[in-house]
Design a protein around this motif. Sequence first.
Motif, short mmCIF file in Angstrom:
data_model
loop_
_atom_site.label_atom_id
_atom_site.label_comp_id
_atom_site.label_asym_id
_atom_site.label_seq_id
_atom_site.Cartn_x
_atom_site.Cartn_y
_atom_site.Cartn_z
N SER A 1 38.94 -26.48 10.23
CA SER A 1 38.85 -25.13 9.70
C SER A 1 38.53 -25.09 8.21
N SER B 1 36.34 -25.24 5.06
CA SER B 1 34.90 -25.02 4.92
C SER B 1 34.34 -25.66 3.65
N CYS C 1 27.20 -25.57 3.51
CA CYS C 1 26.27 -26.24 4.42
C CYS C 1 25.22 -26.99 3.60
N ASN D 1 24.91 -26.05 12.53
CA ASN D 1 25.88 -27.00 11.98
C ASN D 1 26.01 -28.19 12.92
N ASN E 1 33.68 -27.05 9.54
CA ASN E 1 33.05 -25.77 9.24
C ASN E 1 32.25 -25.89 7.95
N CYS E 2 31.17 -25.12 7.87
CA CYS E 2 30.41 -25.07 6.62
C CYS E 2 29.95 -23.64 6.34
N ASP E 3 29.73 -23.33 5.07
CA ASP E 3 29.36 -21.98 4.63
C ASP E 3 27.89 -21.94 4.24
N THR F 1 30.09 -18.31 7.84
CA THR F 1 30.71 -19.63 8.07
C THR F 1 30.34 -20.11 9.46
N SER G 1 24.59 -13.88 10.36
CA SER G 1 25.24 -14.51 11.52
C SER G 1 24.50 -14.22 12.83
#
Length: 238
Positions: free
Chosen positions: A102, A104, A107, A132, A137-139, A168, A230
Amino acid sequence: MSTRTHRTRVFAAAAAFAAAALTLTACSNGEGVHDEGAAAGSASTSAPTSSPAASGGTSTGAGQTEPAGWVSGDSAGGAVGSSGTTGATGSSGSVGSKDPVSASTPCSSTSTRMTATEVSRPLNHLLLTVTNTGSKNCDLIGYPAVRFGEAQSVPPAFEDSKPQAVVTLAPGESGYAGVLLSAADGSGSHGYTTKSLQVFFNDGAGTARPSLPAKGVYVDDSIGVSYWQSTMADALAW
């Protein structure tokens, strides 16, 4: 009075005196007769009564005060409940690190895969898709800085497309950005066809080089990009 009668009375008096002396002696030695009922009542009345402080017991009768430091049944229940609440929320809520999945990070080109797809609707648009491929997780921060061919600058972003929150991506999820390549009505100028594209991630997180169609894409000075979104629909709304 005759001598025989006098002696008889003397002997009787002596005998009575002796009997009385024996009775007194017996009483003083503890051998006299006792009132068993009175003794039992006296023993019952004089038996010591232990106090709550001495025995560890409690009394909740009216007018009595509990010993200092004593916790009654209700208070004990409250204390245990408070302790349980602290344990449940205090220790688990404040101690311990974030779940690695979880947490982050931005990205980057090393933790994602990017594709560029020319779409039929809306006209003259290119869809960038970032997936991803990492384990965390990446932003997707800001918007993609795109450079077509040998262009000396990158196009501006449509400010109205800025989302309310950073996108995210969980492992395996995708984010999107739309690129307006040229004016649909042909009003753009300085147009050219290119077959190469570089996409720079924000925060210096690397560069991606997605493939373009074999015929290339036509670009003019109307070019612009959306912020990362998104959904595809949001990315192609500009």
